[in-house]
Structures are given as structure tokens and as C-alpha cells.
Write an enzyme that holds these catalytic residues in place. Structure first.
Site, PDB file in Angstrom:
ATOM      1  N   THR A  36      31.862  45.495  28.922  1.00  0.00           N
ATOM      2  CA  THR A  36      33.102  45.283  28.507  1.00  0.00           C
ATOM      3  C   THR A  36      33.194  43.479  28.692  1.00  0.00           C
ATOM      4  O   THR A  36      33.900  43.900  29.494  1.00  0.00           O
ATOM      5  CB  THR A  36      33.560  46.222  28.680  1.00  0.00           C
ATOM      6  OG1 THR A  36      33.482  47.800  28.621  1.00  0.00           O
ATOM      7  CG2 THR A  36      35.352  46.339  27.682  1.00  0.00           C
ATOM      8  N   LYS A  85      35.229  48.929  20.522  1.00  0.00           N
ATOM      9  CA  LYS A  85      35.543  49.347  21.958  1.00  0.00           C
ATOM     10  C   LYS A  85      36.836  48.778  22.126  1.00  0.00           C
ATOM     11  O   LYS A  85      37.601  49.838  22.876  1.00  0.00           O
ATOM     12  CB  LYS A  85      34.548  48.380  23.419  1.00  0.00           C
ATOM     13  CG  LYS A  85      35.145  48.780  24.515  1.00  0.00           C
ATOM     14  CD  LYS A  85      34.587  49.698  24.780  1.00  0.00           C
ATOM     15  CE  LYS A  85      35.200  50.335  26.580  1.00  0.00           C
ATOM     16  NZ  LYS A  85      34.718  51.358  26.691  1.00  0.00           N
ATOM     17  N   LYS A 127      42.521  46.138  32.282  1.00  0.00           N
ATOM     18  CA  LYS A 127      41.311  44.969  31.770  1.00  0.00           C
ATOM     19  C   LYS A 127      41.325  45.538  30.361  1.00  0.00           C
ATOM     20  O   LYS A 127      40.519  44.800  29.665  1.00  0.00           O
ATOM     21  CB  LYS A 127      39.742  45.461  32.330  1.00  0.00           C
ATOM     22  CG  LYS A 127      38.871  44.159  31.983  1.00  0.00           C
ATOM     23  CD  LYS A 127      37.230  44.733  32.591  1.00  0.00           C
ATOM     24  CE  LYS A 127      36.319  44.352  32.037  1.00  0.00           C
ATOM     25  NZ  LYS A 127      35.102  44.591  32.470  1.00  0.00           N
TER      26      LYS A 127
HETATM   27  P1  NAD Z   1      30.271  47.517  38.969  1.00  0.00           P
HETATM   28  O1  NAD Z   1      31.808  46.670  39.437  1.00  0.00           O
HETATM   29  O2  NAD Z   1      30.134  49.154  40.109  1.00  0.00           O
HETATM   30  O3  NAD Z   1      28.854  47.384  38.944  1.00  0.00           O
HETATM   31  C1  NAD Z   1      28.333  45.626  38.182  1.00  0.00           C
HETATM   32  C2  NAD Z   1      27.551  45.163  39.279  1.00  0.00           C
HETATM   33  O4  NAD Z   1      26.845  43.795  38.256  1.00  0.00           O
HETATM   34  C3  NAD Z   1      27.766  44.758  40.373  1.00  0.00           C
HETATM   35  O5  NAD Z   1      26.468  46.410  40.583  1.00  0.00           O
HETATM   36  C4  NAD Z   1      27.317  43.707  40.547  1.00  0.00           C
HETATM   37  O6  NAD Z   1      26.337  43.624  41.921  1.00  0.00           O
HETATM   38  C5  NAD Z   1      26.246  43.544  39.708  1.00  0.00           C
HETATM   39  N1  NAD Z   1      26.518  41.887  39.284  1.00  0.00           N
HETATM   40  C6  NAD Z   1      27.254  41.006  39.212  1.00  0.00           C
HETATM   41  N2  NAD Z   1      27.050  39.516  38.620  1.00  0.00           N
HETATM   42  C7  NAD Z   1      25.992  39.375  39.310  1.00  0.00           C
HETATM   43  C8  NAD Z   1      24.684  38.781  38.533  1.00  0.00           C
HETATM   44  N3  NAD Z   1      24.728  37.855  38.706  1.00  0.00           N
HETATM   45  N4  NAD Z   1      23.820  39.384  38.484  1.00  0.00           N
HETATM   46  C9  NAD Z   1      23.070  40.351  38.627  1.00  0.00           C
HETATM   47  N5  NAD Z   1      23.999  41.510  38.923  1.00  0.00           N
HETATM   48  C10 NAD Z   1      25.050  41.050  39.345  1.00  0.00           C
HETATM   49  O7  NAD Z   1      31.033  48.123  37.405  1.00  0.00           O
HETATM   50  P2  NAD Z   1      30.547  49.425  36.063  1.00  0.00           P
HETATM   51  O8  NAD Z   1      31.739  50.402  36.751  1.00  0.00           O
HETATM   52  O9  NAD Z   1      29.067  49.590  36.740  1.00  0.00           O
HETATM   53  O10 NAD Z   1      30.891  48.766  34.948  1.00  0.00           O
HETATM   54  C11 NAD Z   1      30.032  46.907  34.569  1.00  0.00           C
HETATM   55  C12 NAD Z   1      30.654  47.190  33.722  1.00  0.00           C
HETATM   56  O11 NAD Z   1      31.150  48.475  32.563  1.00  0.00           O
HETATM   57  C13 NAD Z   1      32.205  46.700  33.283  1.00  0.00           C
HETATM   58  O12 NAD Z   1      32.346  45.481  31.949  1.00  0.00           O
HETATM   59  C14 NAD Z   1      33.166  47.642  32.839  1.00  0.00           C
HETATM   60  O13 NAD Z   1      33.894  47.291  32.564  1.00  0.00           O
HETATM   61  C15 NAD Z   1      32.114  48.972  32.043  1.00  0.00           C
HETATM   62  N6  NAD Z   1      32.208  49.571  31.730  1.00  0.00           N
HETATM   63  C16 NAD Z   1      32.571  50.696  33.079  1.00  0.00           C
HETATM   64  C17 NAD Z   1      32.914  51.960  32.862  1.00  0.00           C
HETATM   65  C18 NAD Z   1      33.720  53.307  33.950  1.00  0.00           C
HETATM   66  O14 NAD Z   1      33.484  54.047  33.612  1.00  0.00           O
HETATM   67  N7  NAD Z   1      32.628  52.489  34.969  1.00  0.00           N
HETATM   68  C19 NAD Z   1      32.941  52.784  31.572  1.00  0.00           C
HETATM   69  C20 NAD Z   1      32.938  51.927  30.398  1.00  0.00           C
HETATM   70  C21 NAD Z   1      32.248  50.996  30.158  1.00  0.00           C
END
Ligand code: NAD
Length: 295
Positions: free
Chosen positions: A93, A168, A243
Site C-alpha cells: 500500500t 485502496k 497510514k
Molecule cells: P511488514 O513490515 O511485516 O513486511 C515488510 C517486509 O519488507 C519486512 O519483512 C522488511 O524487512 C521487508 N523489506 C523492507 N525493505 C526491503 C527491501 N529493500 N528489500 C527486501 N525486503 C525489504 O509489513 P506487512 O504487514 O507485510 O505490510 C506490507 C505492505 O502491505 C504495507 O504496504 C502495508 O501497508 C500493506 N498491507 C498490510 C496489511 C496488514 O494487515 N498487515 C493489510 C493490507 C495491506
């Protein structure tokens, strides 16, 4: 079988990559966190130690990263690593501007791109029942559809580049506003001596009906599976709601849309997070609203 590189194996990306493996795809995963890579290996993903290793030979690259800046950084690095014609999909997102910029980077690489953010949370990611909101060309959508279907139940093509992110943040602005509305209604009902169950029974079958009421009811009782019955554990964390509301406000000011309730919802969630509640489910904002009545 498609060779897929999955970059970002966190709370969402980990289970999404696992579902691609279950669907028979050859998935190589990369994350800056070794622990996330290790957890993904347990689910059948092939772990890698560098982006270059993950994307070599991939037909499709998927990113699932925290913010726009991370997506732009990774997609910029892809320019020297992937051949023309590779399908690149971002499921994070992010702000609409970053999404459009990512598509431009893909155009320069002669790659095919989609923005495909999701709704459904970690539960939907694990169950493979996410909703995908997709932006990009018809050709890109047709190519990406079977891959997204392995991770989601409903896949909506919303329009051209950035349209998925636009859908979204519009959806989540409705969600943030409606949750505050439902919380205020329960607060008013309490003051008027109306029981939670009575309000729920009426509103859930009347014109006040909405997802915030019927699925994430912010008071314990009427909906046993709602976070309110589980100490307001997320669910959907208030910090993530903030966010998304801030992304919608950024888009509103850039595009000139009037969103006064969206702006107020963002202010309320910012205050809630500042008070130390960002890790609670977003429905827990009912406590802050009740406190306002006391002050
Ligand atoms: P998270 O923080 O658990 O996972 C993100 C991952 O990206 C981490 O493991 C981090 O180490 C990795 N990362 C960061 N920079 C990187 C790079 N340069 N190379 C490789 N890996 C890298 O976050 P999440 O909860 O999995 O969310 C991910 C996305 O999905 C976000 O944009 C969030 O807003 C969206 N989202 C989350 C949810 C939810 O319920 N958690 C729901 C809908 C959307």
C-alpha cells in the site's frame, strides 16, 4: 508454473508467497530480514541472500514492502537485473504518486507492470482470500490475473497505472470514517441507556449497516469474532489505518478533492497513535472517543 521472485516476506508477503508455492509456482524469496527469509523457507519458498539472486530467471517479480520509498528503491535496482518483458507487480500500500512512478520505471525497462494493493489483512493473506485492487494496462492485467488468483479471491481491474492504489485509499478512507461513526453511535447509545445489542440488532439490519459494524463491531458482544472480543488485538492495527488515511489526505490535497471527514478521521487516528495505541485494532478508538466525553 511461473518462476516468481517475491521481495518483502513480512506479515503479508510471507503467507502470500506461501500460497504461490501451494499453487505450484517456483518461488524465490528475498527480504532484508533473515528471520523472514527463514520463515518463508519453511513454507517451500526458495530463500535468497540478495535481490539479484531472487530475480535472476524470474518471469514475474512481486514486491510487498512497507512504503513507497522502499518500492521505488527496489524497482530502481531491478533496472539492471531483469530482462525486458518481465512482469513486475507491487502489492504494497503506497501513495498514488509512488505507484505511478513505479510504472514509469517499468516502462523505461520495457517491463510490464501492475499496482495491486490488497485488502483482507494477514488472515486473508494466509487463507488466500485477499481482494486485489489492480491498476495497469489490460495486457498486464491479463498476464497477472492467474498469479493474483493464487493469493486472492476477488481481483478487480480498477483502471490504468495507479488506479489500484487510488481504489485502496478511497476504500480505507470510507473504513476509517465509518468506524469512527459506529464508535460514536455506540457512545451515544450508552449515554441514552440503549443496550449495545439493541443498537446492533437495529443498525445491522437498517440503513446504518456497514462493515465496521457487522464485522469489526467495536464493542464486545454482538459480533463474537470482532477484535473487541479479543482485547482489541489486531485485526487491522490503528497505525496501519492512520497510514492509509494519511495517504488518502495526501492524494486529496494533490488532486484538489474535498475530504473534511477523511481529514478529521486522520487527526483522530493520529491522536490515538500518539497516545500509544497504534498497535491496537483500529476499532479500539472507541476508548479514546468515550474519554473525550468525560473530559
Ligand atoms: P511488514 O513490515 O511485516 O513486511 C515488510 C517486509 O519488507 C519486512 O519483512 C522488511 O524487512 C521487508 N523489506 C523492507 N525493505 C526491503 C527491501 N529493500 N528489500 C527486501 N525486503 C525489504 O509489513 P506487512 O504487514 O507485510 O505490510 C506490507 C505492505 O502491505 C504495507 O504496504 C502495508 O501497508 C500493506 N498491507 C498490510 C496489511 C496488514 O494487515 N498487515 C493489510 C493490507 C495491506
Amino acid at each position: 508454473m511461473t518462476r516468481i521472485a517475491f521481495v518483502g516476506l513480512g506479515n503479508m508477503g510471507g503467507p502470500m508467497a506461501a500460497n504461490l508455492v501451494k499453487a505450484g509456482h517456483d518461488v524465490r524469496g528475498f527480504d532484508l530480514s533473515e528471520a523472514s527469509v527463514k520463515a518463508a523457507i519453511e513454507t517451500g519458498v526458495k530463500g535468497t541472500v540478495a535481490l539479484a539472486e531472487a530475480v535472476s530467471d524470474a518471469d514475474c517479480v512481486i514486491t510487498m514492502l512497507p512504503k513507497g520509498q522502499h518500492v521505488i528503491a527496489v524497482w530502481t535496482d531491478l533496472a539492471t537485473l531483469i530482462p525486458e518483458g518481465t512482469l513486475v507487480i507491487d502489492c504494497s500500500t503506497v501513495d498514488v504518486e509512488s505507484a505511478r512512478k513505479a510504472h514509469e520505471l517499468a516502462d523505461v525497462m520495457n517491463c510490464i507492470s501492475l499496482d495491486a494493493p490488497v485488502s483482507g489483512g494477514t488472515g486473508g493473506a494466509a487463507a488466500g482470500t485477499l481482494t486485489f485492487m489492480v491498476g495497469g494496462s489490460e495486457e498486464a492485467f491479463a498476464l497477472g490475473l492467474p498469479i493474483l488468483q493464487a493469493m486472492g479471491k476477488k481481483i478487480v481491474h480498477c483502471g490504468g497505472p495507479g488506479a489500484g492504489q487510488a481504489a485502496k485509499i478511497c476504500n480505507n478512507m470510507i473504513l476509517g470514517i465509518s468506524m469512527i461513526g459506529v464508535c460514536e453511535a455506540f457512545g451515544l447509545a450508552e449515554k441514552l441507556g440503549l443496550s449495545h445489542q439493541a443498537l446492533f440488532d437495529v443498525a445491522s439490519t437498517s440503513s446504518g449497516q456497514c462493515w465496521s459494524l457487522t464485522t469489526y463491531c467495536p464493542v464486545p458482544g454482538p459480533v463474537p469474532t470482532s477484535p473487541a472480543n479479543h482485547d482489541y488485538r489486531p485485526g487491522f492495527a490503528a497505525a496501519l489505518m492512520l497510514k492509509d488515511l494519511l495517504l488518502s489526505q495526501e492524494a486529496a490535497s494533490q488532486s484538489g478533492a474535498a475530504t473534511p471527514l477523511g481529514a478529521h478521521a486522520a487527526e483522530l487516528y493520529a491522536a490515538f497513535e500518539k497516545a500509544g495505541h497504534g498497535g491496537e485494532d483500529f476499532s479500539a478508538i472507541i476508548h479514546m472517543l468515550r474519554e473525550k466525553a468525560r473530559s
